[in-house]
Design a protein around this motif. Sequence first.
Motif, PDB file in Angstrom:
ATOM      1  N   ASN A   5       0.992  -1.038   0.090  1.00 26.04           N
ATOM      2  CA  ASN A   5       0.118  -0.192   0.017  1.00 26.04           C
ATOM      3  C   ASN A   5       0.865   1.195  -0.027  1.00 26.04           C
ATOM      4  O   ASN A   5       1.297   1.682   1.125  1.00 26.04           O
ATOM      5  CB  ASN A   5      -0.801  -0.055   1.131  1.00 26.04           C
ATOM      6  CG  ASN A   5      -1.817   1.254   1.120  1.00 26.04           C
ATOM      7  OD1 ASN A   5      -1.429   2.180   0.575  1.00 26.04           O
ATOM      8  ND2 ASN A   5      -3.007   0.987   2.211  1.00 26.04           N
ATOM      9  N   THR A   7       0.640   4.319  -0.589  1.00 27.49           N
ATOM     10  CA  THR A   7       0.114   5.714   0.312  1.00 27.49           C
ATOM     11  C   THR A   7       0.306   5.317   1.628  1.00 27.49           C
ATOM     12  O   THR A   7       0.791   6.486   2.574  1.00 27.49           O
ATOM     13  CB  THR A   7      -1.445   5.777   0.115  1.00 27.49           C
ATOM     14  OG1 THR A   7      -1.742   5.945  -1.336  1.00 27.49           O
ATOM     15  CG2 THR A   7      -1.945   6.962   0.526  1.00 27.49           C
ATOM     16  N   ALA A   8      -0.011   4.153   2.470  1.00 27.86           N
ATOM     17  CA  ALA A   8       0.436   3.946   3.919  1.00 27.86           C
ATOM     18  C   ALA A   8       1.863   4.197   4.037  1.00 27.86           C
ATOM     19  O   ALA A   8       2.222   4.420   5.081  1.00 27.86           O
ATOM     20  CB  ALA A   8      -0.330   2.592   4.141  1.00 27.86           C
ATOM     21  N   MET A   9       2.576   3.528   2.960  1.00 25.69           N
ATOM     22  CA  MET A   9       4.039   3.309   3.276  1.00 25.69           C
ATOM     23  C   MET A   9       4.679   4.774   3.367  1.00 25.69           C
ATOM     24  O   MET A   9       5.376   5.277   4.308  1.00 25.69           O
ATOM     25  CB  MET A   9       4.825   2.806   1.996  1.00 25.69           C
ATOM     26  CG  MET A   9       4.426   1.184   2.258  1.00 25.69           C
ATOM     27  SD  MET A   9       5.248   0.282   1.022  1.00 25.69           S
ATOM     28  CE  MET A   9       5.300  -1.186   1.647  1.00 25.69           C
ATOM     29  N   ALA A  11       2.959   7.710   3.935  1.00 24.58           N
ATOM     30  CA  ALA A  11       2.375   8.305   5.168  1.00 24.58           C
ATOM     31  C   ALA A  11       3.206   8.017   6.179  1.00 24.58           C
ATOM     32  O   ALA A  11       3.746   8.672   7.480  1.00 24.58           O
ATOM     33  CB  ALA A  11       0.947   7.935   5.367  1.00 24.58           C
ATOM     34  N   ALA A  12       3.664   6.829   6.428  1.00 29.26           N
ATOM     35  CA  ALA A  12       4.325   6.246   7.726  1.00 29.26           C
ATOM     36  C   ALA A  12       5.952   7.033   7.582  1.00 29.26           C
ATOM     37  O   ALA A  12       6.564   7.059   8.803  1.00 29.26           O
ATOM     38  CB  ALA A  12       4.622   4.619   7.659  1.00 29.26           C
ATOM     39  N   ILE A  55       3.382   1.868  13.458  1.00 28.61           N
ATOM     40  CA  ILE A  55       2.942   2.532  12.359  1.00 28.61           C
ATOM     41  C   ILE A  55       3.623   1.907  11.266  1.00 28.61           C
ATOM     42  O   ILE A  55       3.032   1.550  10.214  1.00 28.61           O
ATOM     43  CB  ILE A  55       3.057   4.136  12.443  1.00 28.61           C
ATOM     44  CG1 ILE A  55       1.957   4.601  13.496  1.00 28.61           C
ATOM     45  CG2 ILE A  55       2.961   4.657  11.139  1.00 28.61           C
ATOM     46  CD1 ILE A  55       2.156   5.980  13.889  1.00 28.61           C
ATOM     47  N   ASN A  58       2.378  -1.627  10.449  1.00 29.71           N
ATOM     48  CA  ASN A  58       1.087  -1.460   9.994  1.00 29.71           C
ATOM     49  C   ASN A  58       0.989  -1.171   8.128  1.00 29.71           C
ATOM     50  O   ASN A  58       0.519  -1.717   7.517  1.00 29.71           O
ATOM     51  CB  ASN A  58       0.035  -0.711  10.535  1.00 29.71           C
ATOM     52  CG  ASN A  58      -0.308  -1.365  11.954  1.00 29.71           C
ATOM     53  OD1 ASN A  58      -0.405  -2.656  12.005  1.00 29.71           O
ATOM     54  ND2 ASN A  58      -0.567  -0.532  12.895  1.00 29.71           N
ATOM     55  N   ALA A  59       2.050  -0.428   8.206  1.00 31.29           N
ATOM     56  CA  ALA A  59       2.263   0.004   6.742  1.00 31.29           C
ATOM     57  C   ALA A  59       3.228  -0.964   6.028  1.00 31.29           C
ATOM     58  O   ALA A  59       3.226  -0.687   4.695  1.00 31.29           O
ATOM     59  CB  ALA A  59       3.117   1.356   6.546  1.00 31.29           C
TER      60      ALA A  59
END
Length: 114
Positions: A5, A7-9, A11-12, A55, A58-59
């Motif tokens: 993902n 975007t999640a990566m 963001a983290a 975080i 989860n990413a």
Amino acid sequence: MDSINPTAMFAALSQETRLQVFRRLIKAGPKGLLSGEIGEQMGVRQNTMSANLAILLNAGLIRNERQGRSVRYFANIPAISDLLRFLLEDCCGGDSALCNPLVASLASVSEDQR
């Protein structure tokens, strides 16, 4: 891209402490680091470090292994390779010959680490 993902990566990694933790884990390589070691090296309190590690975990950027009462963290090299490959898939204005060697090397690293 189904396995990551982006975007999640991103963001983290957009927070300085998490970016530094991530870089330390990449540098540590296959031996990884205990959560307490990371916090001590960076001068970050345990509860703050735990939140940042969660975080990143989860990413999908890092992984962990329980070792008795401790938890060791590692950079998730296959996921990082997948992210880099995703970023480079359509690079070089359509002249894939310019980027193919890099993309191919990332693919082989990712498959070797799985």
